[in-house]
Design an enzyme around this catalytic site. Structure first.
Site: not given
Ligand SMILES: *Cc1c(COP(=O)(O)O)cnc(C)c1O
Length: 794
Positions: A355, A533-534, A539, A641, A645
């Site tokens: 990952h 995101k985190r 990022k 991911t 979405k």
């Molecule tokens: C989808 C999701 C992530 C991953 O987000 P990235 O933008 O791909 O880092 C992290 N936290 C939550 C709550 C999510 O639903």
């Protein structure tokens, strides 16, 4: 055997809810709280899952199907009730039922606390995979840890992150079935001795792993799999002698020590915590899962050579990588298989998903720690390493080196397939972290680009858009997502575009209402620009903040100019020990405070940072987003991911060529994606350049001015750590990518104002993102890695 269940009459949902309220919860409808109603509904829904769940298990036994075991330290599940209601097709019935009680079923379902047994993308991926495996009828088990406390709850105090413990288990958790009979001892420490030609490990510390099962129902209730989570319990509950002697604390010591193992989720998915407890957690759930897998295998087969044809074990990152040596130990030490065959057999079962390429996130354990906690495993790792060295005498990689055990190479060598999670990431894996191993095993690395489940991320999260899609192309798209392509012609239909726009607008109004309740007023007529995101340097939330400051400054210069109004929405948690990430959070909030209070511009630009980003908040934010910020330094985001979405929900992406952004852009079309920034190879080259950050700042007066504003205290604190970093070493190339990011952002502004053209692009994003269903990903794993077949219960 007679089917005893047939004797129980099927009831309608209304009676089932009322029955559970009364007989399971002991509550009277007149005094029931929302939580009581929600628990009653959960029990009623759970009842409907049990039969398909049993039927799935029976079918797997009857067909002697290959089972998949997905081992993951994290499952970021979120709420389960709505998922189950939607997958069982009971949303309308539930809605009517609760209308009859004078309640809104969505409010009832939203009362459920998130199961936050994960940090971010990696854990959410595991949750999407569980749902897709059930939807596809892939016989599977998820295995993980039942943390008492999941990811911490985030709050802000003076703009800074404060963490509070999360306690999802403080109330009854209706989804679980405890399995007090399913207990497995797990040992640590002790010594290894030879006894009658065999090596025998005698641990000096033992805990009991106790199972709790949660059924995971697929779309249309077609199949159900099991998520089995382990809790740690002491071997002897209580030291009565010490208690009677008045030593009450001492009497409970063993219990406390054992329970610590499943107490908390490690609050970071990217930096290595060199902690003994973490290694214990990893071994604890891996060892318990492997024993459980072998126990189940033994009930069906008596020939261990069948193991790889009946059992596929997927390692979600290296956290369960100790599965390699542990399975070898079980087969060799305990079952008497010779070592080369044991290694071969274990490899035949194991697959490993990588990952991350971030060097600080690649797990290593010191040989000292490994040897003291898992002495036999250290010996076996040495044997595995030696066997690999013998087979490949010219090899330069080792699983052991610099006094450490390297879990990545160990996982690689013990897996028959190793996969990356996006096309770019897989190629970079071959060139960087696993270059040498890839040369020796050119067939082993495969790609499986991540995906997300459309049941949660479209059907549940965005009912308005889902209804429009169903109206346009009929039912059946939610488990056949590439059918979204049938929407393409509607991108030319003005009436359809208007309805699409009205849905986005309604979702924005809903979100604005929610944010207003958090004291974050926003105008639904502005563009909703979202980065959730985190919080992590790679990022680059700070790149977004710098652009925000620069935009604000230009707006102030010319407040009557022809600006595109924007709401910048941020969401995300920082690991509690990650100081720089916490500074970024503080900066976002400080900038927000100043900008939101500026009467000259606050009708044009606002910042909203709702606290405690989690799955449920993501489900609210994503359907309302118009712009998706995916701006990581190229080469650093393995896949992402969140990006998928957003695209599915009709947001346009501003992004770098990183992770799955590359594939998103290819599929939705370059003209429907706002690309900026350096490529992964340009990033590497730029880092070699002397003073690259200073050169970038000198070349861009906007960037220089934004940094000056921070330095001069415009936002209170001076945030030296951030300004010095991006104007100094700037490893993540924030300064070097700023100008192009600014350019792309202004193209976004212009594009957004042409509503018809924007909506056309948005529809094409939805229509062309069907490939990002996690069903497609799971089919890929089944075909290329697991060699598993889908079953069905008719
Ligand atoms: C989808 C999701 C992530 C991953 O987000 P990235 O933008 O791909 O880092 C992290 N936290 C939550 C709550 C999510 O639903």
């Amino acid at each position: 055997m007679k089917d005893l269940t047939a004797a129980i009459p099927a009831t309608d949902l209304r009676s089932a809810v009322l029955q559970h309220l009364k007989y399971s919860l002991g509550k009277d409808a007149e005094h029931a709280t929302i939580t009581d109603w929600r628990q009653a509904l959960s029990f009623a829904i759970r009842d409907r899952i049990v039969d398909p769940w049993f039927a799935s298990t029976r079918e797997t036994y009857a067909r002697q199907g290959k089972r998949v075991f997905y081992l993951s330290m994290e499952f970021l599940i979120g709420r389960l009730l709505e998922d189950a209601v939607v997958n069982l097709g009971l949303l309308d019935e539930a809605h009517e039922t609760f209308e009859g009680f004078g309640l809104d079923v969505r409010t009832v379902m939203a009362d459920e606390p998130d199961a936050a047994l994960g940090n971010g993308g990696l854990g959410r991926l595991a949750a999407c995979f569980l749902e897709s495996m059930s939807t596809l009828g892939c016989p599977a088990y998820g295995y993980g840890i039942r943390y008492e406390h999941g990811l911490f709850r985030q709050g802000f105090r003076d703009g800074r992150q404060v963490e509070a413990p999360e306690d999802w288990l403080s109330e009854l958790h209706a989804w679980e079935f405890e399995r007090p009979e399913a207990t497995i001892p797990v040992g640590f420490g002790g010594e290894v001795r030879e006894l009658g030609g065999r090596m025998v490990w005698t641990p000096d510390e033992r805990v009991i792993a106790q199972a709790t099962d949660t059924p995971i129902i697929g779309w249309h209730g077609k199949w159900a799999n099991t998520l089995r989570l382990w809790s740690a319990r002491p071997e002897t509950v209580f030291d009565l002698d010490r208690f009677n002697a008045g030593d009450y604390f001492g009497a409970a010591e063993a219990e406390n020590t054992a329970r610590t193992i499943s107490r908390v989720l490690y609050p970071d998915d990217t930096t290595e915590e060199g902690k003994r407890l973490r290694l214990k957690q990893e071994f604890f759930f891996t060892a318990a899962s492997l024993r459980d897998i072998l126990r189940r295998f033994d009930t069906e087969y008596d020939d261990l050579s069948l193991l790889p044809s009946k059992v596929a074990i997927q390692l979600n990152d290296t956290h369960p990588a100790i599965a390699g040596p542990e399975l070898v130990r079980l087969l060799h030490d305990e079952r008497g298989m010779d070592l080369p065959r044991a290694i071969e057999t274990a490899r035949g079962c194991l697959g490993y998903t990588n990952h991350t390429l971030l060097p600080e996130a690649l797990e290593r354990w010191s040989e000292g720690l490994m040897g003291s906690l898992l002495p036999r495993h250290l010996q076996l790792i040495e044997r595995i390493d030696a066997a690999h060295a013998e087979a490949h005498p010219d090899r330069r990689v080792t699983m052991l080196g610099d006094g450490d055990v390297h879990m990545g190479p160990l996982a690689f060598s013990m897996a028959h397939k190793v996969n990356g999670v996006s096309g770019l990431h897989t190629e970079l894996m071959k060139e960087t972290v696993f270059a040498e191993l890839h040369r020796l095993h050119p067939e082993r690395i495969v790609n499986q680009t991540n995906g997300v489940t459309p049941r949660r991320w479209m059907v549940s999260a965005n009912p308005r858009l889902s209804a429009l899609i169903t109206e346009a192309i009929g039912i059946g798209w939610a488990d056949d997502l590439e059918r979204l392509a049938e929407l393409e012609p509607m991108a030319e239909d003005a009436g359809f575009l208007e309805r699409f726009d009205a849905i986005k607008r309604a979702n924005k109004v809903d979100l604005a209402g929610n944010l207003a309740g958090r004291d974050l007023p926003v105008d639904p007529d502005a563009m909703f620009d979202v980065q959730i995101k985190r919080i992590h340097e790679y990022k680059r939330q700070h790149l977004n903040v710098l652009e925000t400051i620069a935009l604000w400054q230009e707006m102030r210069d010319d407040p009557t100019g022809d600006w595109t109004p924007r709401v910048k929405i941020f969401g995300g948690k920082a690991a509690p020990g990650y100081v720089f990430a916490k500074e970024i959070i503080h900066l976002i909030n400080a900038v927000g405070d100043v900008i939101n209070a500026d009467p000259a511009t606050n009708h044009l630009l606002r910042v909203a940072y709702p606290a405690n980003y989690n799955v449920s908040l993501a489900e609210r934010l994503i359907p309302a987003a118009e712009l998706s910020q995916q701006i990581s330094t190229a080469g650093k985001e393995a896949s992402g991911t969140g990006n998928m979405k957003f695209a599915l929900n009709g947001a346009l992406t501003i992004g770098t060529l990183d992770g799955a952004n590359v594939e998103i852009r290819e599929l939705v079309g370059a003209e429907n994606f706002f690309l900026f920034g350096m490529t992964a190879s340009e990033v590497v080259a730029r880092r070699e350049m002397h003073d690259h950050a200073r050169a970038a700042i000198e070349a861009d007066p906007r960037l220089a001015r934004a940094l000056d504003a921070i330095r001069s205290g415009t936002f209170g604190d001076r945030f030296e750590a951030i300004t010095e970093n991006v104007s100094g070493q700037d490893y993540f190339l924030v300064s070097s990518d700023f100008s192009d990011y600014w350019r792309a952002s202004r193209e976004v502004d212009a594009a957004w104002r042409d509503r018809a053209a924007w909506n056309r692009m948005a529809v094409l994003n939805t229509a062309r993102s069907g490939w990002f269903s996690s069903d497609r990903t799971i089919r890929g794993y089944m075909r290329d890695i697991w060699n598993a077949e889908a079953l069905s219960i008719g």
